[in-house]
Design an enzyme around this catalytic site. Structure first.
Site, PDB file in Angstrom:
ATOM      1  N   THR A 198      34.400  49.591  36.787  1.00 58.18           N
ATOM      2  CA  THR A 198      34.656  49.624  38.215  1.00 58.18           C
ATOM      3  C   THR A 198      33.669  50.603  38.818  1.00 58.18           C
ATOM      4  O   THR A 198      33.556  51.712  38.327  1.00 58.18           O
ATOM      5  CB  THR A 198      36.093  50.125  38.465  1.00 58.18           C
ATOM      6  OG1 THR A 198      36.962  49.093  38.030  1.00 58.18           O
ATOM      7  CG2 THR A 198      36.327  50.380  39.934  1.00 58.18           C
TER       8      THR A 198
ATOM      9  N   GLU B 164      40.491  35.507  30.247  1.00 60.57           N
ATOM     10  CA  GLU B 164      39.278  36.055  29.600  1.00 60.57           C
ATOM     11  C   GLU B 164      39.454  36.041  28.081  1.00 60.57           C
ATOM     12  O   GLU B 164      40.403  36.621  27.549  1.00 60.57           O
ATOM     13  CB  GLU B 164      39.024  37.479  30.094  1.00 60.57           C
ATOM     14  CG  GLU B 164      38.445  37.498  31.510  1.00 60.57           C
ATOM     15  CD  GLU B 164      38.392  38.897  32.117  1.00 60.57           C
ATOM     16  OE1 GLU B 164      37.743  39.044  33.168  1.00 60.57           O
ATOM     17  OE2 GLU B 164      39.013  39.806  31.552  1.00 60.57           O
TER      18      GLU B 164
ATOM     19  N   THR C 168      41.851  39.395  39.094  1.00 62.50           N
ATOM     20  CA  THR C 168      42.401  39.069  40.397  1.00 62.50           C
ATOM     21  C   THR C 168      42.583  37.579  40.563  1.00 62.50           C
ATOM     22  O   THR C 168      41.772  36.766  40.171  1.00 62.50           O
ATOM     23  CB  THR C 168      41.451  39.561  41.527  1.00 62.50           C
ATOM     24  OG1 THR C 168      41.327  40.959  41.440  1.00 62.50           O
ATOM     25  CG2 THR C 168      41.973  39.181  42.899  1.00 62.50           C
TER      26      THR C 168
ATOM     27  N   ASN D 128      36.391  43.267  28.538  1.00 68.47           N
ATOM     28  CA  ASN D 128      36.926  44.315  29.405  1.00 68.47           C
ATOM     29  C   ASN D 128      36.457  45.705  28.994  1.00 68.47           C
ATOM     30  O   ASN D 128      36.487  46.634  29.796  1.00 68.47           O
ATOM     31  CB  ASN D 128      38.460  44.225  29.447  1.00 68.47           C
ATOM     32  CG  ASN D 128      38.863  43.055  30.350  1.00 68.47           C
ATOM     33  OD1 ASN D 128      38.895  43.190  31.557  1.00 68.47           O
ATOM     34  ND2 ASN D 128      39.086  41.903  29.744  1.00 68.47           N
TER      35      ASN D 128
END
Lengths: 218, 213
Positions: free
Chosen positions: A218, A88, A1, A213
């Site tokens: 989530t 990242e 984000t 990742n």
């Protein structure tokens, strides 16, 4: 984000300010990419206090508006680049500059297509001109492929749509050095004779990105 | 344990800033460089792990002309929907509250109500109208804001507002998630014969392919 807050003490009318902010967002944050995932939360808020004492800018076509737009562009581009630089797992920033398109919007679209392609080759320090040309070609912007020119830094890789002999070791070292110093890989692309130019920023795709990742949930 | 402003602002390194040459001068300060702005960043207990600052506030002493650009992802987070509405009804704003740790996305009506409650509580503290407070959130999708922790932190956050460089830097740290560096910069230039300052802060490292309008 991506989140951002921009502030200025310029005095500017609301409708002008909102147009200027969108123009600057299109030339900066909307031109970066790390992984191709558009977030649910991306937001940039921009506030103008008017306390600089500047006479209120009421037309986007005024000279003062152009001056303020330039400042807004450079602040947002500076922040946008630092996000791509900090992607990242990234080892380097990739800056793609496109010239010769028919408009700024078209040049920007080609630039972002190249910056968005999984240029794993940059991480592998491979001067992969074929992938660069391919990504420019599927950007959705028509151009004469015989006018395509590609440079990596100042090393000419393609001219008139065809590969050129180049010092492979020098090109690979250019990429390696950028990776070692967390510096910038510059890709310059010309697609014709138009006046449109644009830029986009991305970063290389490394194992670390996958690792970060894969563990993120989530 | 409360962290000093200095510790907050240096919690992570600052990003190198690449600015092209032009009729401007880079100055310190980020979001507080321009006249009328204050900022603060603190640890409010919102993050899932660690004690990096996770709550930031930027305020303006006057009604500031406001603008926004928002993700066009149709799965838009509650703060995105809220800000769009706020900008629709008001041309000015005076505060931006940002939390890191929870994205408050996919949290339904409850998530939206959380945004309204936080905006209202801050507006009351700052003696502003709720629609003059804008909210940004970042973090894990599907998680609601840790509202109690946020509301309990507001008095201290407001008390630590300052127009200093540290205020801007600590806010820039507090908005980060997986970022390795904080992103903040400001410039000074001449516009219409007056000295004008433009500054800003940003965060972002993963899930980056913005398409904002």
């Amino acid at each position: 984000t991506l989140l951002g807050v921009i502030t200025t003490d310029a005095m500017v009318a609301s409708d002008v300010w909102r147009k200027m902010v969108q123009i600057a967002v299109n030339r900066s944050f909307n031109q970066i990419t790390v992984d191709g995932d558009t977030s649910t939360n991306d937001t940039v808020i921009a506030l103008a206090s008017g306390l600089s004492g500047l006479t209120r800018i009421v037309s986007i076509n005024s000279y003062e508006a152009m001056q303020l737009q330039e400042c807004l562009d450079v602040v947002m581009q500076g922040l946008a680049k630092s996000i791509a630089w900090d992607g990242e797992g990234a080892t380097c920033l990739i800056e793609v500059s496109v010239t010769g398109a028919d408009s700024e919007t078209e040049a920007a679209k080609i630039a972002r297509s190249v910056a968005s392609s999984s240029l794993a080759a940059v991480y592998g320090r491979d001067p992969n001109w074929g992938r660069i040309a391919c990504a420019a070609g599927y950007a959705g912007i028509p151009f004469h492929q015989n006018k395509l020119q590609v440079l990596l830094g100042d090393i000419l890789l393609m001219e008139a749509g065809e590969p050129q002999p180049f010092d492979r070791a020098a090109a690979s070292n250019y990429l390696r050095k950028a990776g070692e110093t967390h510096g910038t890989v510059e890709i310059h692309i010309s697609v014709g004779d138009g006046l449109g130019s644009g830029q986009a920023w991305g970063c290389d795709l490394s194992y670390d990105y996958v690792k970060i990742n894969a563990e993120y949930t989530t | 344990v409360s962290m000093t402003g200095n510790e907050s602002s240096n919690y992570i390194p600052k990003a190198p800033i690449f600015l092209p040459e032009g009729p401007w001068k880079q100055i310190p300060g980020g979001v507080t460089a321009a006249e009328g702005f204050k900022a603060a960043g603190m640890y409010g207990g919102l993050r899932a792990k660690g004690e990096k600052p996770d709550l930031a506030l930027v305020t303006c002493d006057v009604d500031a002309i406001s603008a926004g650009a928002f993700t066009m992802n149709v799965v838009a987070a509650a703060p995105v929907l809220y800000c769009k509405k706020a900008l629709d009804v008001a041309k000015t704003a005076r505060a931006v509250l940002i939390n890191a740790g929870q994205a408050n996305a996919a949290t339904g009506d409850a998530g939206y109500q959380d945004v309204i409650e936080c905006a209202s509580a801050l507006a009351e503290l700052l003696q502003m109208r709720p629609e003059e407070v804008l909210i940004e959130s970042t973090g894990v999708i599907g998680h609601r804001i840790k509202k109690e922790a946020l509301l309990n932190s507001l008095p201290k956050l407001v008390a630590s507002l300052s127009s200093s460089i540290e205020g801007a830097d600590s806010a820039a740290v507090a908005i980060t998630t997986t970022d390795l560096v904080s992103k903040s910069l400001a410039i000074e230039s001449q516009v219409g014969g007056r000295t004008v300052r433009v500054g800003g802060m940003a965060k972002g490292s993963g899930m980056i392919h913005p398409n904002m309008a």
